[in-house]
Design an enzyme around this catalytic site. Structure first.
Site, mmCIF file in Angstrom:
data_model
loop_
_atom_site.group_PDB
_atom_site.id
_atom_site.type_symbol
_atom_site.label_atom_id
_atom_site.label_comp_id
_atom_site.label_asym_id
_atom_site.label_seq_id
_atom_site.Cartn_x
_atom_site.Cartn_y
_atom_site.Cartn_z
ATOM 1 C CD GLN A 105 -2.710 1.245 2.511
ATOM 2 O OE1 GLN A 105 -2.173 1.677 3.530
ATOM 3 N NE2 GLN A 105 -3.979 0.853 2.475
ATOM 4 N N GLY A 165 -8.172 -8.082 10.293
ATOM 5 C CA GLY A 165 -7.061 -7.284 10.773
ATOM 6 C C GLY A 165 -6.625 -7.595 12.183
ATOM 7 N NE ARG A 166 -8.031 -2.524 16.077
ATOM 8 C CZ ARG A 166 -8.634 -1.708 15.214
ATOM 9 N NH1 ARG A 166 -9.576 -2.201 14.413
ATOM 10 N NH2 ARG A 166 -8.311 -0.438 15.152
ATOM 11 C CE1 TYR A 187 -2.323 9.130 7.518
ATOM 12 C CE2 TYR A 187 -3.450 7.097 6.914
ATOM 13 C CZ TYR A 187 -2.679 7.820 7.809
ATOM 14 O OH TYR A 187 -2.265 7.255 8.979
ATOM 15 N NE ARG A 204 -8.359 -0.397 3.814
ATOM 16 C CZ ARG A 204 -8.074 -0.816 5.039
ATOM 17 N NH1 ARG A 204 -7.013 -0.345 5.667
ATOM 18 N NH2 ARG A 204 -8.828 -1.706 5.636
#
Length: 310
Positions: free
Chosen positions: A81, A292-293, A151, A199
């Site tokens: 990414q 993910g987590r 971002y 994304r």
């Protein structure tokens, strides 16, 4: 496995043994089909944090080959990414004044960023292209363009931070002009046989911010421009979904977007249960599930999950 920042690189963004060891452990079982590694900065002024991984110059290519090969030898596809933090960067980290689409402070920040000129926007487009070329040379299977989590590219997409009155501001198509330019340059540079993901922060969950309606239109444009997979997230300045304990709390976003595009859609967000992941797929909420987590906490999660469904 979706991108999660490890903050294990050196101050100069170089690949460290800690990063190699981390991805070696996560990919070791070979049960994760696709690993999208942590966001990496395309240029110094776009660096998000002190120990973020770099893809900002050609010196990174050879060392990053070790990372792509580590993941691939264990049986997973590897995607990198690439990102520019925009006004979410900090001058004490980069040594430069943060930049953004408009001279508007990023939520949670006090300073006013430098508003990018059209010429500076073109330079950033080229930096994304150059970064994508490096990703391919480093042996990865694909590249993911980051337009989420407040971002730079999500700052352009969001009416919260994009108040421009030129062709890069205004309606949805104008606010994604920079995205389409990046996709075009990246696709031409890496070729048609290289995977390009995006994304997308598909809802800001904030009044006056990006809505699902915006993202449905944008998703179609990204598909037409050459994106292979849409990786959906949400929340401009952190996550503020109504039910953050729900398995797949972005599933209404992905369900709607999946109904509008013909390319695969990735769903992440709070998914910790294998049966829940399977149900989300079977109910047509997404084409791919990002964990993910749960994988962060347990490197054997994918192996155990898949074995439990047999």
């Amino acid at each position: 496995m979706p991108p999660m920042a490890t903050e294990k690189s050196g101050d100069d963004g170089n690949l460290s043994k800690g990063i190699i060891d981390y991805y070696e452990e996560k990919s070791a079982s070979g049960y994760i089909s696709l690993i999208i590694i942590e966001h990496s900065y395309i240029s110094n002024e776009g660096k998000a944090s002190k120990n973020q991984l770099s893809i900002a110059d050609d010196n990174m290519i050879d060392s990053l080959k070790a990372l792509s090969q580590t993941i691939q030898k264990n049986g997973s596809k590897a995607v990198m990414q690439i990102n520019h933090a925009g006004s979410a960067s900090k001058q004490e980290v980069t040594g430069e004044k943060p930049v953004g689409p408009s001279a508007i402070a990023h939520p949670g920040r006090e300073f006013i960023p430098h508003e990018l000129s059209k010429e500076e926007i073109k330079e950033i487009v080229n930096k994304f292209k150059d970064a994508a070329i490096r990703v391919k040379k480093a042996g990865f299977d694909g590249v993911e363009i980051h337009s989420a989590h407040g971002y730079l590219l999500s700052q352009f997409f969001s009416p919260l931070t994009n108040k421009r009155e030129d062709e890069y501001g205004g309606d949805v198509k104008s606010r994604i002009k920079i995205h389409l330019e990046i996709i075009d340059e990246v696709r031409k540079a890496v070729g048609d046989d290289f995977l390009v993901l995006l994304r997308l922060g598909a809802s800001d969950y904030t009044e006056g911010g990006v809505t699902l309606k915006d993202s449905l239109l944008a998703s179609k444009e990204f598909e037409k421009a050459g994106i292979d997979i849409l990786d959906i997230s949400g929340g401009f300045n952190g996550y503020s979904v109504e039910d953050k304990f729900k398995q797949g709390y972005f599933s209404e976003l992905t369900r709607s977007i999946k109904g509008k595009v013909d390319i695969p859609v990735i769903l992440t967000g709070g998914i910790t249960n294998a049966n829940a992941a399977n149900e989300l797929l079977e109910s047509d909420k997404a084409d791919l599930i990002g964990i993910g987590r749960a994988i962060l906490k347990d490197s054997n999660w994918a192996k155990d999950a898949i074995e439990s469904l047999k």
